[in-house]
Design a protein around this motif. Structure first.
Motif, short mmCIF file in Angstrom:
data_model
loop_
_atom_site.label_atom_id
_atom_site.label_comp_id
_atom_site.label_asym_id
_atom_site.label_seq_id
_atom_site.Cartn_x
_atom_site.Cartn_y
_atom_site.Cartn_z
N GLY B 14 9.18 27.55 33.56
CA GLY B 14 7.78 27.85 33.84
C GLY B 14 6.94 26.59 33.94
O GLY B 14 5.72 26.66 33.94
N GLY B 15 7.59 25.46 34.02
CA GLY B 15 6.86 24.21 34.20
C GLY B 15 6.16 23.74 32.95
O GLY B 15 5.47 22.75 32.96
N ALA B 93 12.63 15.99 20.80
CA ALA B 93 12.51 17.45 20.74
C ALA B 93 13.33 18.12 21.85
O ALA B 93 13.30 19.34 22.00
N GLY B 94 13.99 17.33 22.65
CA GLY B 94 14.79 17.90 23.73
C GLY B 94 14.05 17.95 25.04
O GLY B 94 14.53 18.54 26.01
N GLY B 95 12.90 17.33 25.09
CA GLY B 95 12.11 17.33 26.31
C GLY B 95 12.37 16.13 27.17
O GLY B 95 13.31 15.36 26.95
N SER B 96 11.52 15.95 28.16
CA SER B 96 11.71 14.86 29.12
C SER B 96 10.99 13.61 28.64
O SER B 96 10.15 13.66 27.74
N GLY B 101 8.47 15.75 33.95
CA GLY B 101 9.85 16.25 33.89
C GLY B 101 10.65 15.76 35.07
O GLY B 101 10.11 15.26 36.06
N PRO B 102 11.96 15.93 34.99
CA PRO B 102 12.86 15.34 35.99
C PRO B 102 12.77 16.01 37.37
O PRO B 102 13.07 15.37 38.37
N THR B 103 12.41 17.27 37.41
CA THR B 103 12.41 17.96 38.72
C THR B 103 11.12 18.72 38.96
O THR B 103 10.98 19.43 39.96
N GLU B 104 10.17 18.58 38.05
CA GLU B 104 8.98 19.42 38.13
C GLU B 104 7.82 18.78 38.88
O GLU B 104 6.82 19.41 39.14
N ASP B 113 11.23 11.40 34.60
CA ASP B 113 12.42 11.45 33.74
C ASP B 113 13.62 11.36 34.66
O ASP B 113 13.64 11.96 35.73
N THR B 114 14.62 10.60 34.23
CA THR B 114 15.72 10.28 35.14
C THR B 114 16.70 11.43 35.35
O THR B 114 17.50 11.39 36.26
#
Lengths: 390, 419
Positions: B14-15, B93-96, B101-104, B113-114
């Motif tokens: 959901g972005g 926390a597991g985020g970018s 974000g990598p694709t958002e 983010d790579t």
């Protein structure tokens, strides 16, 4: 490199002890009549069998007591040691593997390592398993020790002679002549280096590399003078004054004399000490010479390389008759691999000695390294094999 | 209890790239978890009294990076520390790495983010930041960022120790980041993205990958083995020893009048120790055990007992003490070093093979101490002089960093230094 077991200045061990392995990784085989469990406590020595058939016997010794313990298998007279394991800490295990012919014996646990120990009779009965008894083993050991001692004494004599010449040339400012003699003199050191290392601080005083000097400590010995004679790789190096030269030269000569005196004194070797000397010298080659680290300034690493190999080969050949009785195949492998390594070294000989390290190609260095590893790996089995009694 | 995995993909659904919002209950729970908890959450919190990655149960993998600051602009340095703190919090926390974000993001722009961590859980990632002596003063002693008067007395380059064959390209650094995670890709992703964020302000001086932790930092963990095949760091300070941590690891506010900013922090000693693997492998088992002073199988001291039995250094053996005078366990044991202890957090490394076919491998030693001048330097000196293991070691890298305390809410790591 130090060698933990190059025992000098100790009485000759009549019965060289087995290398005890304090591990618990092999389960004792309860059903095997030649597998015996021993539990040593403060006041007990529980041996699981009172007899076993002749052959290779395994005693798995557990220390259930609080004190360090030892276990011995003694001859019927209770004096001659057939085999032993030492230094077994509380709750630890150790294994004695020993080849035993038919006869009467005595077992002994020695908690606290004192006294006669807690003894029991132990019988070994006749069996089909062939037990090789090498009656003249002691003679082989004696010969090896005497020969090695003579070799070491001869090398230190030559070292003293050449070092005296070298430091005189150096002090007199005859640098070309000093440089020409440097590697030749050091050969006698490198051949017997493990012996020198066993005399505590002589080795660091005489042979420390600059990188191994602690901050604030003096950098003395061969390599200090080497740097002064070959300053090309030393950035911003300030040449020594005649007074400084005299100081380092006299210091080196004094320590060389000390070494020679000690070697000519009350010195004897153990068979495992000699064997470990051979493996130690090959380690020296593998770590310092084949990498060109030892003679950083003069690049004369191959002289040292050859000297280490010489010393290792002499030590090996000294114990070889004994090795032949234990493992002829290993003896042949080692003989062949010494020869293969020597062939590579011979290819680098020049009129003045050897190719300088910086003139070796990478494939040549690699080939030397491969030959060193090929020799060092089986050579690491030498000590354990000549000590084995199974 | 096995916690559900928080995946980056879940987070980004959901972005919504905000940590703890779309991540669901598991992430929120994990983030509230104390970093010293041993039950094994998949994510640790960045903020707290101390930085994570010190008493956190040692993860399986390491990527450690040292950076040089390439600007003399104090504000740029502060901006970087702020950006790093925010990125670190997201990634742990597991985020970018970036907020998008990598694709958002915008398809006309490179992603912030790579992307190689897409779909991977937080993997217990911790990011720990430190400041080297050269951050405070340059080689000529010049104050670089107006912080020289706050340089701790103990934050000086380590002296030359015997057997040091240090590669300058593997030593020192103005800043460091220790990334530990159970997945190597997550650790590498973190360093890669932090380095990227830093372009223009910092450049990577050196970095080191480590696999296989060599220490336990919690009593819940088994002592692992180093590449010599022995259990290592048995006497380590553990997360559960609150008093020992205060005594040996955390800098107190009275330790150094000039550096109150470091209270609650620690010092990180990093040493790249190459092992002479092939030579070691040719030593007899009995000799190996005497060099270490412990049995190879159980790790019990040679004086007997189990792994965690106290070694008895006085116990006589045949031909000297049963634990030899030059045994590693004796030389480095607190009992032989005025009671000082360290929190070791090292990793095995193998960087392929060298030109002669030897394994380029060893231990990337990391230790946290309250004062390197009294806890590390005397011990390393003693080790260099009298430890039997030295024959088999070659020190190829070295660095020292001051590790500031944990960042509070809304703070960046090390903020007190620039206050």
């Amino acid at each position: 490199m130090r060698n933990r077991r190059l025992a000098v200045l100790v009485p000759l061990l009549v019965a060289a002890p087995l290398v005890a392995s304090c591990t618990e990784n092999t389960e004792p085989d309860e059903g095997n009549p030649r597998s015996i469990q021993v539990v040593s406590t403060e006041d007990g020595c529980d041996v699981s069998k009172v007899e076993a058939p002749a052959g290779t016997l395994t005693f798995d010794v557990t220390n259930a007591g609080k004190q360090v313990t030892e276990f011995y298998l003694l001859a019927e007279d209770g004096l001659r040691i057939i085999g032993e394991v030492e230094n077994i800490g509380e709750n630890l295990d150790s294994r004695l593997t020993v080849q035993v012919p038919e006869g009467k014996y005595v077992t002994a646990c020695k908690p606290g390592m004192k006294g006669d120990g807690i003894r029991s009779d132990f019988a070994v009965t006749a069996s089909d398993e062939k037990v090789e008894v090498t009656e003249d083993e002691q003679a082989l050991v004696d010969t090896a020790n005497a020969n090695y001692l003579a070799y070491v004494q001869d090398q230190t004599d030559q070292l003293l002679t050449k070092t005296t010449q070298f430091v005189n040339l150096y002090k007199a400012g005859k640098d070309d002549e000093a440089r020409a003699l440097y590697a030749d003199a050091r050969v006698h050191w490198e051949r017997i280096e493990p012996v020198a290392e066993s005399f505590g601080d002589l080795d660091p005083k005489m042979d420390l590399r600059e990188a191994d000097v602690a901050e604030g400590d003096d950098f003395t010995g061969w390599h200090r003078i080497e740097k002064d004679l070959w300053p090309a790789r030393a950035e911003g190096y300030k040449a020594m004054t005649p007074k400084q030269r005299a100081f380092y030269a006299d210091d080196l000569l004094k320590n060389t004399k000390t070494l020679d005196t000690k070697v000519d004194g009350d010195l004897s070797f153990t068979i495992d000490g000699i064997a470990n000397g051979a493996t130690g010298l090959l380690e020296e080659v593998a770590e310092g010479k084949v990498t060109g680290e030892e003679e950083f300034w003069s690049r004369t690493d191959l002289w040292d390389f050859q000297a280490n190999v010489d010393g290792a080969r002499v030590a090996f050949e000294g114990v070889k008759p004994l090795l032949e009785t234990k493992d002829a195949a290993l003896s042949k492998t080692l003989t062949d691999r010494f020869a293969a390594l020597q062939k590579l070294l011979d290819a680098q000989r020049t009129d003045s000695g050897f190719t300088y390290y910086n003139e070796l190609t990478q494939p040549e260095i690699k080939a030397l390294k491969v030959a060193v590893e090929a020799l060092a790996e089986p050579l690491s089995k030498l000590t354990g094999t000549i000590l084995s009694r199974s | 209890m096995k916690q559900p995995i928080v995946s980056r993909r879940t987070l980004f659904t959901g972005g919504a790239a905000v940590v703890g919002v779309a991540g669901g209950l598991a992430a929120a729970q994990a983030l509230e978890t104390d970093t010293s908890q041993t039950a094994g959450p998949h994510a640790y919190a960045l903020r707290g009294a101390h930085q994570p990655g010190i008493t956190t149960p040692a993860q399986d993998r390491l990527h450690f990076a040292a950076f040089d600051v390439v600007t003399d602009d104090r504000d740029a340095l502060i901006a970087l520390l702020t950006a790093w703190t925010e990125a670190a919090e997201r990634m742990m926390a597991g985020g970018s790495a970036g907020p998008v974000g990598p694709t958002e993001g915008d398809t006309d722009l490179p992603p912030d983010d790579t992307g190689e961590a897409i779909g991977l859980p937080p993997s217990k990632l911790t990011l720990t930041f430190g400041f080297g002596p050269t951050l405070f003063r340059d080689a000529k002693g010049k104050d670089r960022f107006g912080i020289a008067d706050q340089q701790p007395a103990s934050l000086e380059p380590l002296p030359h120790f015997p057997a040091d064959a240090l590669d300058p390209e593997r030593s020192g650094g103005d800043l460091c980041v220790q990334a530990c995670a159970d997945d190597p890709q997550v650790a590498v992703h973190a360093i890669r993205n932090l380095a990227r964020i830093g372009f223009g302000t910092v450049s990577v001086r050196w970095s080191q990958l480590g696999f296989g932790r060599t220490s336990s930092t919690s009593t819940s963990q088994e002592t692992p083995r180093n590449l010599f095949g022995f259990k290592d760091g048995t006497a380590n300070v553990k997360a559960e020893e609150a008093k020992a941590l205060d005594e040996h690891i955390w800098v107190s506010d009275t330790d150094d009048a000039k550096s109150g900013w470091l209270a609650g922090g620690s010092y990180l000693v990093a040493r790249r120790i190459n092992m002479r693997i092939e030579t070691w492998d040719r030593q007899s088992l009995g000799d190996q055990q005497m060099f270490i002073g412990r049995t190879k199988e159980s790790g019990a001291p040679l004086s007997g007992g189990e792994e965690f039995s106290d070694p008895d250094f006085k116990m006589p053996g045949r031909g000297g003490p049963i634990i030899p005078v030059d045994a590693h366990v004796r030389v480095v044991h607190p009992e032989q070093n005025d009671g000082v202890r360290m929190l070791r957090r090292g990793y095995n490394f193998v960087d392929g093979s060298d030109a002669l076919g030897g394994l380029n491998a060893g231990l990337f030693f990391i230790a946290y101490v309250r004062d390197p001048a009294t806890q590390f330097i005397p011990m390393q000196t003693r080790m260099a002089q009298s430890d039997a293991l030295m024959e088999y070691l070659k020190f190829t890298g070295s660095a020292l960093f001051a590790v500031p305390p944990g960042a509070g809410k809304g703070e960046y790591v090390g903020q007190a230094l620039f206050a």
